[in-house]
Design a protein around this motif. Structure first.
Motif, short mmCIF file in Angstrom:
data_model
loop_
_atom_site.label_atom_id
_atom_site.label_comp_id
_atom_site.label_asym_id
_atom_site.label_seq_id
_atom_site.Cartn_x
_atom_site.Cartn_y
_atom_site.Cartn_z
N GLY A 1 0.28 -1.34 0.21
CA GLY A 1 -0.06 -0.19 0.11
C GLY A 1 1.01 0.71 -0.48
N ALA A 2 0.03 2.62 -0.33
CA ALA A 2 1.17 3.65 -0.75
C ALA A 2 2.10 3.75 0.61
N GLY A 3 1.45 3.96 2.01
CA GLY A 3 2.35 4.13 2.93
C GLY A 3 3.51 3.35 3.64
N HIS B 1 8.60 -0.08 1.12
CA HIS B 1 8.84 0.57 -0.43
C HIS B 1 10.03 1.29 -0.18
#
Ligand SMILES: NC(=O)c1ccc[n+]([C@@H]2O[C@H](COP(=O)([O-])OP(=O)(O)OC[C@H]3O[C@@H](n4cnc5c(N)ncnc54)[C@H](OP(=O)(O)O)[C@@H]3O)[C@@H](O)[C@H]2O)c1
Length: 320
Positions: free
Chosen positions: A220-222, A226
């Protein structure tokens, strides 16, 4: 659940603890009541080591741990740590192991956890503050009854020796899993020599070793992963073949790859204790079941060779 002593002079704890990073939202959203339920489930399942950190969800995870252990304080060993500050992904990470910061951080952890004493308090060893100064202050806090055992995280062999000369160190937390980077052998040797427990952080390779993450697009984005070079597409691609070998070895033993990864850690001796984190009660049950799996030394050594050969043994992200 099996039980062991953490290091030569440490507390008695479950052979598998519960990590709590997944409960902070770092690997995807989780509802507070579900997180609380998960910690309670782990305690009901025999877990007696709960590992957290003061900066997880800005202290919110320590509060959850405090709520979960209310009324059952004597059953559980709580570890937390100070010396680092971080907000969400992309926000700066600051190290501060100055004595005054450590006092404030420890007092704040005690309040959030709702306890008089932290059972195992880790010093994050990345700040420029000399380790002797930081450990002297933690030793004072121990004499004042606020800390029971001292741990180190992100420490070098030199820092371990210097810290231990000031105050007995009980445990080292290291990134330690079948996936790279492997725990430095010299640190493991020193832990053995000094009789320290080894707490294996990220024991499931932040989820990679369960075989469920094949692409960064699944995150997911958060998601904190990453920031981890090992979760970039090219590195995941290079890691796929060795992961398949691990999955095949797990299938031969009638296990999943995640459970095999935890069993591999445990097979190094009673002094090694993994602390996997999860948001999922089913995953929790699977992880706890690994405490009963025994690998032969031959299987353990065969597994150890798989990932370096696959070229996946490159630096991960900073251990926080
Ligand atoms: N002392 C230190 O400096 C330090 C540093 C880093 C970490 N730690 C400790 O180490 C703990 C563990 O590290 P971590 O949380 O980064 O990584 P990890 O435990 O290796 O992996 C956690 C990830 O694996 C997934 N997972 C767990 N069990 C699974 C299963 N049975 N099947 C499929 N997926 C599974 C979780 O997703 P689901 O939610 O979907 O299960 C989560 O995304 C932390 O929580 C923290 O307590 C300590």
């Amino acid at each position: 659940m099996r039980y062991t002593r953490l290091g030569r002079d440490g507390p008695d704890i479950s052979k598998i603890g519960l990590g709590s990073l997944a409960l902070s939202g770092a690997y995807g959203p989780i509802d507070r009541d579900e997180a609380l339920g998960l910690i309670r489930r782990a305690l009901d399942g025999g877990v007696t080591l709960l590992d957290t950190a003061d900066f997880y969800a800005a202290g919110e995870v320590e509060r959850l741990v405090g709520r979960a252990i209310a009324g059952r304080r004597d059953e559980v060993v709580v570890s937390t740590r100070g010396g680092v500050r971080r907000g969400g992904p992309g926000e700066p990470i600051e190290f501060d192991a100055s004595p005054d910061h450590l006092t404030r951080a420890c007092e704040a952890s005690l309040r959030r956890l709702g306890v008089d004493r932290v059972d195992l308090y880790y010093l994050h060893c990345r700040d420029r503050t000399p380790v002797e100064e930081a450990v002297s202050r933690l030793s004072e806090l121990a004499r004042a009854g606020k800390i029971r055992h001292l741990g180190l995280t992100n420490a070098t062999v030199d820092q371990v020796r210097r810290a231990h000369a000031v105050h007995p160190v009980t445990a080292l937390a290291l990134e330690y899993s079948l996936w790279g980077p492997h725990a430095p052998p010299e640190l493991l040797d020193e832990a053995r020599r000094l009789g320290l427990g080894v707490v294996a952080a990220r024991p499931l390779g932040r989820g990679f070793l369960t075989g469920r993450i094949r692409s960064p697009l699944q995150l997911g984005a958060g998601d904190w992963r990453h920031e981890d070079p090992r979760f970039q597409q090219e590195h995941l691609r290079l890691s796929t073949r060795p992961l398949r070998q691990i999955e095949a070895a797990a299938a031969q033993l009638d296990l999943g790859a995640g459970r095999l990864a935890l069993a591999w850690l445990i097979s190094h001796g009673d002094h090694v204790v993994p602390v996997p984190s999860t948001r999922d009660p089913v995953h929790l049950e699977m992880n706890l079941a690994a405490s009963g799996v025994r690998l032969t030394p031959e299987t353990r050594d065969r597994l150890t060779g798989i990932l370096p050969a696959g070229g996946a043994n490159q630096s991960g992200s900073l251990l926080l």
